[in-house]
Design an enzyme around this catalytic site. Structure first.
Site, PDB file in Angstrom:
ATOM      1  N   ASN A   2       0.868  -1.170   0.000  1.00 38.26           N
ATOM      2  CA  ASN A   2       0.000   0.000   0.000  1.00 38.26           C
ATOM      3  C   ASN A   2       0.908   1.224   0.000  1.00 38.26           C
ATOM      4  O   ASN A   2       1.453   1.592   1.034  1.00 38.26           O
ATOM      5  CB  ASN A   2      -0.867  -0.052   1.271  1.00 38.26           C
ATOM      6  CG  ASN A   2      -1.954   0.988   1.262  1.00 38.26           C
ATOM      7  OD1 ASN A   2      -1.934   1.912   0.451  1.00 38.26           O
ATOM      8  ND2 ASN A   2      -2.894   0.847   2.178  1.00 38.26           N
ATOM      9  N   ARG A  15      -2.414  -2.379  -3.608  1.00 39.40           N
ATOM     10  CA  ARG A  15      -3.551  -1.484  -3.519  1.00 39.40           C
ATOM     11  C   ARG A  15      -3.409  -0.451  -4.632  1.00 39.40           C
ATOM     12  O   ARG A  15      -2.402   0.257  -4.721  1.00 39.40           O
ATOM     13  CB  ARG A  15      -3.559  -0.782  -2.170  1.00 39.40           C
ATOM     14  CG  ARG A  15      -4.761   0.075  -2.087  1.00 39.40           C
ATOM     15  CD  ARG A  15      -4.810   0.946  -0.916  1.00 39.40           C
ATOM     16  NE  ARG A  15      -6.124   1.566  -0.916  1.00 39.40           N
ATOM     17  CZ  ARG A  15      -6.708   2.031   0.149  1.00 39.40           C
ATOM     18  NH1 ARG A  15      -6.106   1.930   1.295  1.00 39.40           N
ATOM     19  NH2 ARG A  15      -7.875   2.582   0.062  1.00 39.40           N
ATOM     20  N   LEU A  72     -14.490   8.055   7.141  1.00 39.04           N
ATOM     21  CA  LEU A  72     -13.998   9.381   7.541  1.00 39.04           C
ATOM     22  C   LEU A  72     -12.579   9.271   8.078  1.00 39.04           C
ATOM     23  O   LEU A  72     -12.363   8.911   9.236  1.00 39.04           O
ATOM     24  CB  LEU A  72     -14.936   9.976   8.612  1.00 39.04           C
ATOM     25  CG  LEU A  72     -16.439   9.952   8.274  1.00 39.04           C
ATOM     26  CD1 LEU A  72     -17.253  10.540   9.420  1.00 39.04           C
ATOM     27  CD2 LEU A  72     -16.724  10.685   6.979  1.00 39.04           C
ATOM     28  N   ASN A  94      -8.337  10.901   6.948  1.00 42.44           N
ATOM     29  CA  ASN A  94      -7.743  12.118   6.406  1.00 42.44           C
ATOM     30  C   ASN A  94      -8.422  12.498   5.106  1.00 42.44           C
ATOM     31  O   ASN A  94      -8.694  13.655   4.837  1.00 42.44           O
ATOM     32  CB  ASN A  94      -6.261  11.884   6.135  1.00 42.44           C
ATOM     33  CG  ASN A  94      -5.429  12.561   7.172  1.00 42.44           C
ATOM     34  OD1 ASN A  94      -5.767  13.652   7.632  1.00 42.44           O
ATOM     35  ND2 ASN A  94      -4.349  11.912   7.557  1.00 42.44           N
ATOM     36  N   GLY A  95      -8.656  11.481   4.276  1.00 47.29           N
ATOM     37  CA  GLY A  95      -9.544  11.628   3.122  1.00 47.29           C
ATOM     38  C   GLY A  95     -10.885  11.070   3.569  1.00 47.29           C
ATOM     39  O   GLY A  95     -10.920  10.103   4.325  1.00 47.29           O
ATOM     40  N   ARG A 131      -8.637  18.740   1.646  1.00 45.66           N
ATOM     41  CA  ARG A 131      -9.271  18.825   0.321  1.00 45.66           C
ATOM     42  C   ARG A 131     -10.618  19.534   0.423  1.00 45.66           C
ATOM     43  O   ARG A 131     -11.334  19.370   1.406  1.00 45.66           O
ATOM     44  CB  ARG A 131      -9.513  17.420  -0.236  1.00 45.66           C
ATOM     45  CG  ARG A 131      -8.254  16.598  -0.352  1.00 45.66           C
ATOM     46  CD  ARG A 131      -8.611  15.180  -0.734  1.00 45.66           C
ATOM     47  NE  ARG A 131      -7.449  14.319  -0.702  1.00 45.66           N
ATOM     48  CZ  ARG A 131      -7.508  13.004  -0.476  1.00 45.66           C
ATOM     49  NH1 ARG A 131      -8.679  12.411  -0.270  1.00 45.66           N
ATOM     50  NH2 ARG A 131      -6.420  12.286  -0.484  1.00 45.66           N
ATOM     51  N   ASP A 163      -5.822  17.807  10.945  1.00 46.18           N
ATOM     52  CA  ASP A 163      -5.976  16.632  11.800  1.00 46.18           C
ATOM     53  C   ASP A 163      -7.095  16.858  12.822  1.00 46.18           C
ATOM     54  O   ASP A 163      -7.070  17.841  13.569  1.00 46.18           O
ATOM     55  CB  ASP A 163      -4.640  16.369  12.510  1.00 46.18           C
ATOM     56  CG  ASP A 163      -4.619  15.022  13.194  1.00 46.18           C
ATOM     57  OD1 ASP A 163      -3.929  14.129  12.694  1.00 46.18           O
ATOM     58  OD2 ASP A 163      -5.310  14.864  14.227  1.00 46.18           O
ATOM     59  N   ARG A 172      -7.820  15.433  15.611  1.00 48.43           N
ATOM     60  CA  ARG A 172      -7.435  15.503  17.038  1.00 48.43           C
ATOM     61  C   ARG A 172      -6.984  16.911  17.414  1.00 48.43           C
ATOM     62  O   ARG A 172      -7.368  17.438  18.455  1.00 48.43           O
ATOM     63  CB  ARG A 172      -6.316  14.502  17.345  1.00 48.43           C
ATOM     64  CG  ARG A 172      -6.828  13.121  17.616  1.00 48.43           C
ATOM     65  CD  ARG A 172      -5.723  12.121  17.604  1.00 48.43           C
ATOM     66  NE  ARG A 172      -5.118  12.043  16.274  1.00 48.43           N
ATOM     67  CZ  ARG A 172      -4.414  11.018  15.831  1.00 48.43           C
ATOM     68  NH1 ARG A 172      -4.174  10.006  16.609  1.00 48.43           N
ATOM     69  NH2 ARG A 172      -3.946  11.002  14.618  1.00 48.43           N
ATOM     70  N   GLY A 207     -10.320   6.687  10.447  1.00 49.46           N
ATOM     71  CA  GLY A 207      -9.763   7.200  11.712  1.00 49.46           C
ATOM     72  C   GLY A 207     -10.733   8.071  12.501  1.00 49.46           C
ATOM     73  O   GLY A 207     -10.854   7.932  13.727  1.00 49.46           O
ATOM     74  N   ILE A 208     -11.437   8.970  11.819  1.00 44.34           N
ATOM     75  CA  ILE A 208     -12.407   9.835  12.515  1.00 44.34           C
ATOM     76  C   ILE A 208     -13.670   9.037  12.823  1.00 44.34           C
ATOM     77  O   ILE A 208     -14.196   9.095  13.948  1.00 44.34           O
ATOM     78  CB  ILE A 208     -12.737  11.083  11.651  1.00 44.34           C
ATOM     79  CG1 ILE A 208     -11.476  11.919  11.438  1.00 44.34           C
ATOM     80  CG2 ILE A 208     -13.847  11.905  12.291  1.00 44.34           C
ATOM     81  CD1 ILE A 208     -11.629  13.066  10.445  1.00 44.34           C
ATOM     82  N   ASN A 256     -12.933   6.770  15.804  1.00 46.25           N
ATOM     83  CA  ASN A 256     -12.416   7.315  17.069  1.00 46.25           C
ATOM     84  C   ASN A 256     -13.026   8.618  17.549  1.00 46.25           C
ATOM     85  O   ASN A 256     -12.931   8.933  18.734  1.00 46.25           O
ATOM     86  CB  ASN A 256     -10.903   7.564  16.946  1.00 46.25           C
ATOM     87  CG  ASN A 256     -10.142   6.287  16.681  1.00 46.25           C
ATOM     88  OD1 ASN A 256     -10.207   5.368  17.477  1.00 46.25           O
ATOM     89  ND2 ASN A 256      -9.461   6.217  15.552  1.00 46.25           N
ATOM     90  N   GLU A 259      -8.777  -3.515   5.174  1.00 48.61           N
ATOM     91  CA  GLU A 259      -8.489  -3.418   3.740  1.00 48.61           C
ATOM     92  C   GLU A 259      -7.514  -4.485   3.255  1.00 48.61           C
ATOM     93  O   GLU A 259      -7.700  -5.066   2.184  1.00 48.61           O
ATOM     94  CB  GLU A 259      -7.965  -2.014   3.428  1.00 48.61           C
ATOM     95  CG  GLU A 259      -9.071  -0.982   3.578  1.00 48.61           C
ATOM     96  CD  GLU A 259      -8.570   0.422   3.795  1.00 48.61           C
ATOM     97  OE1 GLU A 259      -7.719   0.602   4.691  1.00 48.61           O
ATOM     98  OE2 GLU A 259      -9.027   1.332   3.090  1.00 48.61           O
TER      99      GLU A 259
HETATM  100  P1  ADP Z   1      -5.957   8.140   6.319  1.00 48.25           P
HETATM  101  O1  ADP Z   1      -7.029   8.659   5.399  1.00 48.25           O
HETATM  102  O2  ADP Z   1      -4.667   8.893   6.206  1.00 48.25           O
HETATM  103  O3  ADP Z   1      -5.831   6.645   6.337  1.00 48.25           O
HETATM  104  P2  ADP Z   1      -7.026   7.769   8.999  1.00 48.25           P
HETATM  105  O4  ADP Z   1      -8.140   6.846   8.620  1.00 48.25           O
HETATM  106  O5  ADP Z   1      -5.884   7.226   9.779  1.00 48.25           O
HETATM  107  O6  ADP Z   1      -6.479   8.577   7.753  1.00 48.25           O
HETATM  108  O7  ADP Z   1      -7.692   8.972   9.842  1.00 48.25           O
HETATM  109  C1  ADP Z   1      -6.956  10.061  10.257  1.00 48.25           C
HETATM  110  C2  ADP Z   1      -7.901  11.016  10.973  1.00 48.25           C
HETATM  111  O8  ADP Z   1      -8.457  10.337  12.113  1.00 48.25           O
HETATM  112  C3  ADP Z   1      -7.204  12.256  11.500  1.00 48.25           C
HETATM  113  O9  ADP Z   1      -8.017  13.410  11.255  1.00 48.25           O
HETATM  114  C4  ADP Z   1      -7.119  11.983  12.987  1.00 48.25           C
HETATM  115  O10 ADP Z   1      -7.121  13.148  13.758  1.00 48.25           O
HETATM  116  C5  ADP Z   1      -8.385  11.202  13.211  1.00 48.25           C
HETATM  117  N1  ADP Z   1      -8.290  10.469  14.483  1.00 48.25           N
HETATM  118  C6  ADP Z   1      -7.511   9.404  14.774  1.00 48.25           C
HETATM  119  N2  ADP Z   1      -7.645   9.060  16.082  1.00 48.25           N
HETATM  120  C7  ADP Z   1      -8.509   9.953  16.623  1.00 48.25           C
HETATM  121  C8  ADP Z   1      -9.056  10.149  17.921  1.00 48.25           C
HETATM  122  N3  ADP Z   1      -8.721   9.372  18.937  1.00 48.25           N
HETATM  123  N4  ADP Z   1      -9.952  11.154  18.099  1.00 48.25           N
HETATM  124  C9  ADP Z   1     -10.290  11.962  17.070  1.00 48.25           C
HETATM  125  N5  ADP Z   1      -9.809  11.835  15.812  1.00 48.25           N
HETATM  126  C10 ADP Z   1      -8.939  10.849  15.605  1.00 48.25           C
END
Ligand code: ADP
Length: 405
Positions: free
Chosen positions: A10, A91, A203, A205-206, A235, A284, A286, A332-333, A336, A384
């Site tokens: 990837n 990927r 949800l 980064n993208g 974006r 980000d 967080r 990630g969002i 979490n 994935e």
């Molecule tokens: P990518 O698209 O790069 O794979 P991810 O799926 O890892 O991204 O998601 C990254 C996003 O998830 C960032 O905006 C990060 O702040 C958010 N994130 C990760 N952990 C947490 C958390 N504990 N609380 C809030 N947001 C989080």
């Protein structure tokens, strides 16, 4: 099929992530995962962990370029310390209009994918580079392209067609959709009870969102490029085309070549906008949540813009699906950020979406809807690599079944 070690690759703009699965009939065991990160820097990171999370390799090599980074991975996998891959799954973010099926990678296939690099300029050049290197450094090992666009091949023409003249459509401009492997992994995890009317919000980064009927994609928010759809880390998401023309004309006032101006515009819409652009602080979530705690109004506006856009998109997909059985958050969002899930769903009661605040107070896999909620709301982390392995196993078993190049 006997159990075989399958390597999943990837590659991103500054990292190459990988994992090795032992996979046979029905069996899937992750043996290790690793990454080279910080490509383009003197102090990169190279690590490999076993299935228990123990670090087997932890180095800080200079990673001047992608060639050096990938050679480090290939050398480690040839060293005899780790299982040498019997097949490799790449990927592949976008195969363009002609490469719609997951398939064996040949030099001709790579050229074909490369010929449409202009459609996904941030992803395709990296992917084809790693494919060429993998054919060279792992001779005799079958390599397969596993596409993020594959899951979206079922979207109807009314969603895929862009409202632009035919001459541009003929060049391959259409809705392809992205994050497809993540969506497939959600369907896979929901089996055998895949709801008829499903919305999945990936949800990270993208960020993107899909309407899925009977396990098949009906519509998805990302279109030609991952810049489209809902606003994400840096974006714009969908935007009035007049805004792009306005910015382009501004850039053209101080830029000589048209291509240079277009590249600057691309940089604005894909790297400087979204949560970063609105907050002026960070892409980000967080960081933004922390700033909101400190009373930062711009961070508040950026996050409101994000959750507002997603809620509107969910509304339009409920209309498109003519109802909804389940809403899934992932990425990630999605996994979490408890507050984002609560804020997105806060105004969706009329659509049957009611989140229980106690159940929502969770990170990772859970059902978060209230008992009384007509729509089930779940959090499911994506898997994935497992989907890539599944495709590779299927293609190894029927090697000529899906070759279109
Ligand atoms: P990518 O698209 O790069 O794979 P991810 O799926 O890892 O991204 O998601 C990254 C996003 O998830 C960032 O905006 C990060 O702040 C958010 N994130 C990760 N952990 C947490 C958390 N504990 N609380 C809030 N947001 C989080």
């Amino acid at each position: 099929m006997p159990s075989l070690p399958i390597l999943v690759l990837n590659s991103g703009s500054s990292s190459i992530k990988f994992s090795i699965y032992e996979a046979g009939d029905g069996e899937r065991t992750r043996l290790l995962e690793g990454a080279v990160d910080g490509i383009g820097t003197d102090l990169g990171k190279f690590w490999i962990k076993d299935e228990g999370g123990n670090k087997l390799v932890d180095q800080t090599p200079a990673l001047p370029n992608r060639a050096v980074a990938f050679k480090i991975v290939a050398d480690a996998l040839h060293s005899g310390d780790f299982p040498a891959p019997a097949a490799i799954g790449h990927r592949t973010v976008c195969g363009g209009p002609t490469v719609r099926e997951n398939q064996l990678i040949t030099p001709r296939l790579i050229d074909e994918i490369d010929s449409y690099a202009a459609l996904a300029p941030l992803h395709t050049p990296i992917a084809v580079y790693i494919m060429r290197e993998a054919l060279r450094l792992f001779p005799g090992t079958p390599n397969f392209a596993i596409l993020d666009t594959y899951f979206h091949r079922t979207i109807p023409e009314v969603a895929a067609r862009m409202p632009i003249p035919d001459e541009y459509v003929a060049l391959g401009v259409r809705r392809y959709g992205y994050h497809g492997i993540s969506y497939e992994s959600i369907i896979y995890q929901l089996q055998p009870n895949v709801p008829e009317k499903l919305i999945v919000a990936h949800l990270g980064n993208g960020a993107s969102i899909s309407a899925i009927r009977g396990g098949k994609c009906l519509d998805t928010s990302m279109a030609l490029t991952p810049t489209s759809g809902i606003i994400s880390g840096s974006r714009t998401g969908d935007i009035d085309p007049g805004v792009l023309i306005f910015i382009l004309k501004k850039i053209a006032e101080t830029t000589s070549g048209a291509l240079d101006a277009a590249e600057k515009l691309e940089n604005v819409v894909s790297k400087q906008s979204g949560l970063l652009g609105v907050s002026g602080l960070s892409n980000d979530m967080r960081d933004l949540r922390e700033s909101i705690q400190e009373g930062n109004a711009r961070a508040r506006l950026a996050v409101d813009k994000f959750t507002w856009t997603i809620a509107r998109w969910i509304g339009s997909y409920v209309a498109e699906l003519n109802g909804l059985d389940m809403l899934v958050f992932t990425g990630g969002i999605g996994e979490n950020d408890i507050a984002s899930r609560a804020e997105i769903c806060a105004g969706l009661g009329a659509l049957g979406i009611v989140v229980d605040p106690v159940r929502n107070n969770v990170r990772g896999e859970a059902v978060i809807s209230a008992e009384s909620s007509p729509v089930t709301v779940r959090v499911i982390p994506p898997a994935e690599d497992l989907i890539i392995v599944n495709h590779v196993v299927r293609l190894l078993a029927t090697p000529s079944a899906e070759l279109s190049f």
